[in-house]
Write an enzyme that holds these catalytic residues in place. Structure first.
Site, PDB file in Angstrom:
ATOM      1  N   GLU A   1      -1.183  -2.128  -5.716  1.00  0.00           N
ATOM      2  CA  GLU A   1      -2.478  -1.408  -6.302  1.00  0.00           C
ATOM      3  C   GLU A   1      -2.502   0.515  -7.697  1.00  0.00           C
ATOM      4  O   GLU A   1      -1.694   0.805  -6.963  1.00  0.00           O
ATOM      5  CB  GLU A   1      -3.316  -0.077  -5.321  1.00  0.00           C
ATOM      6  CG  GLU A   1      -4.403   0.785  -5.698  1.00  0.00           C
ATOM      7  CD  GLU A   1      -5.588   1.112  -3.795  1.00  0.00           C
ATOM      8  OE1 GLU A   1      -6.561   1.240  -4.134  1.00  0.00           O
ATOM      9  OE2 GLU A   1      -4.659   1.454  -2.420  1.00  0.00           O
TER      10      GLU A   1
ATOM     11  N   ASP B   1       0.770  -1.395  -0.082  1.00  0.00           N
ATOM     12  CA  ASP B   1      -0.192  -0.372  -0.152  1.00  0.00           C
ATOM     13  C   ASP B   1       0.786   1.228   0.143  1.00  0.00           C
ATOM     14  O   ASP B   1       1.289   1.491   1.200  1.00  0.00           O
ATOM     15  CB  ASP B   1      -0.588  -0.076   1.002  1.00  0.00           C
ATOM     16  CG  ASP B   1      -1.675   1.623   1.224  1.00  0.00           C
ATOM     17  OD1 ASP B   1      -3.019   1.825  -0.089  1.00  0.00           O
ATOM     18  OD2 ASP B   1      -1.304   1.848   2.281  1.00  0.00           O
TER      19      ASP B   1
ATOM     20  N   ASP C   1      -3.496   1.939   6.894  1.00  0.00           N
ATOM     21  CA  ASP C   1      -2.091   1.573   5.343  1.00  0.00           C
ATOM     22  C   ASP C   1      -2.046  -0.369   5.954  1.00  0.00           C
ATOM     23  O   ASP C   1      -1.996  -0.760   4.762  1.00  0.00           O
ATOM     24  CB  ASP C   1      -0.805   2.055   5.571  1.00  0.00           C
ATOM     25  CG  ASP C   1      -1.703   3.325   5.895  1.00  0.00           C
ATOM     26  OD1 ASP C   1      -2.326   4.014   5.065  1.00  0.00           O
ATOM     27  OD2 ASP C   1      -0.570   4.516   6.255  1.00  0.00           O
TER      28      ASP C   1
END
Length: 415
Positions: free
Chosen positions: A275, A191, A356
């Protein structure tokens, strides 16, 4: 696979003049050919072929008085400039026809001697490596090079580049075999953020170095000095050079740090999932400076090509996936949360989550699902999987943000 190796070059005064002439001649051929194609398009005429442009703007132009100086540089430089223009047009047409993923590519533009980057490209007919460690470039001479590492094989092309602060670089393209690392059991979801540059699904946090923020004080002083210099003066040119050199130092530090962190992640994990962030959109918000300072796109691009190089699995999770809204323990979707909420409790199972770390775990689960859906393409699925001969160039600049989640296996590029 195809990789690119960059080295710092140190030409002397005579060689710098020869390179400046080569940069100018390549730029002139590019602009002349581009102008012909634009005029033909405006007049409704067919697309001008490369063979016709080569004859008109290179061969015949050398015999004219106004373009006679084109004969002072290697013909390879001029021909490669025309080929680069063909490539730029092909990318533009492929983007119009939706054959090219990522952001739309605009039409080629005219080049200027005031551009921040000047370059020429050569094939093996116009350069060679000497035994004394120098690189011979046609009509330039033997260039002194700082060899930071050895080339894995003979190069197939060379690009000579001059950046905005006057540094020269040699960029070699080589064909090499993947350096497959031993298989591991570990897999990681990542992340990316601003408070912490990256949080891994195993709980590891990578702090953001914020290179631009740390150099802001000196940059402000240099920019202030530049604004006080008279336009066109030599003092203004010197001040501009100092600003460019400071920005180059920031970029070099960030790039070096990205390489070290991405290499460590690829070596420690068999599969890496990230991501797919909309960096271009975030770059237009109030967080723009921090987003660009982090350099997420360049970092993800490094992870992608290093995964191919070292036989790792790499996948991008779609940006629409609600990684911050789903509980990684029970899968309950708890709804969107503002950015200042860094810790929350699941309303279903009561698990307390770090925002996170929870997102990184969800990215890991979604990445595994993407790989499972494409199990027929994994290296263990068939005898031919992972043995394709597709050439994968190493990323040199910030990678774009594709619109769909993509998976990259060893030897199989994602784009």
């Amino acid at each position: 696979m195809r990789l690119r190796y960059n080295y710092r070059a140190y030409p002397d005064a005579t060689q710098r003049r020869a390179l400046a002439q080569a940069f100018g001649c390549a730029r002139t051929v590019w602009n002349d050919c581009l102008r012909d194609r634009k005029e033909a398009h405006a007049a409704g005429l067919p697309y001008v072929k490369s063979a016709e442009l080569s004859l008109l703007r290179i061969t015949q132009a050398k015999r004219t008085e106004e373009r006679a100086w084109l004969a002072d540089v290697s013909a390879v430089v001029l021909q490669q400039s025309l080929r680069d223009l063909d490539t730029a047009y092909k990318n533009f047409f492929d983007s119009l026809k939706a054959k090219r993923q990522g952001r739309n590519v605009g039409p080629p533009r005219f080049k200027s001697k005031k551009d921040t980057r000047q370059s020429i490209r050569l094939n093996t007919n116009a350069f060679s490596l000497r035994d004394n460690g120098t690189v011979y470039v046609a009509n330039v001479g033997n260039l002194k090079v700082k060899w930071s590492r050895r080339l894995p094989s003979a190069p197939t092309s060379l690009t000579v580049t001059k950046d905005s602060c006057g540094r020269y670089f040699l960029s070699f393209v080589v064909d090499t075999e993947p350096d497959t690392l031993p298989e591991l059991e570990a897999e990681s979801g990542i992340d990316l953020g601003l408070s912490a540059f990256a949080v891994l699904s195993d709980g590891q946090k990578i702090d953001s170095p914020r290179f631009l923020r740390r150099a802001e004080k000196k940059l402000k002083r240099l920019q202030r000095e530049l604004s006080r210099k008279a336009r066109g003066s030599k003092n203004r040119a010197k001040a501009r050079f100092k600003v460019a050199r400071q920005h180059a130092r920031v970029a070099d530090r960030r790039r070096d740090w990205h390489h070290k962190e991405s290499t460590q992640i690829i070596r420690d994990n068999q599969a890496v999932f990230v991501e797919d962030l909309a960096v271009s959109g975030l770059g237009r918000t109030r967080l723009a400076k921090s987003v660009h300072d982090a350099g997420w796109s360049a970092f993800v691009g490094m992870l992608e090509y290093k995964a191919v190089k070292h036989g790792r699995t790499f996948a991008k999770v779609d940006r629409a996936f609600p990684s911050s809204q789903v509980c990684s323990a029970c899968g309950f979707r708890d709804g969107p949360k503002p950015l200042h909420v860094r810790e929350w409790t699941c309303g279903e199972c009561g698990t307390v989550h770090d925002r996170d770390h929870n997102a990184a775990c969800n990215v890991l689960f979604e990445g595994r699902r993407i790989v499972a859906a494409g199990r027929a393409e994994t290296p263990n699925a068939s005898q031919s999987a992972g043995k394709t001969t597709t050439k994968v160039p190493a990323q040199r600049v910030a990678a774009g943000s594709p619109r769909k989640s993509q998976m990259t296996q060893a030897g199989t590029p994602g784009r």
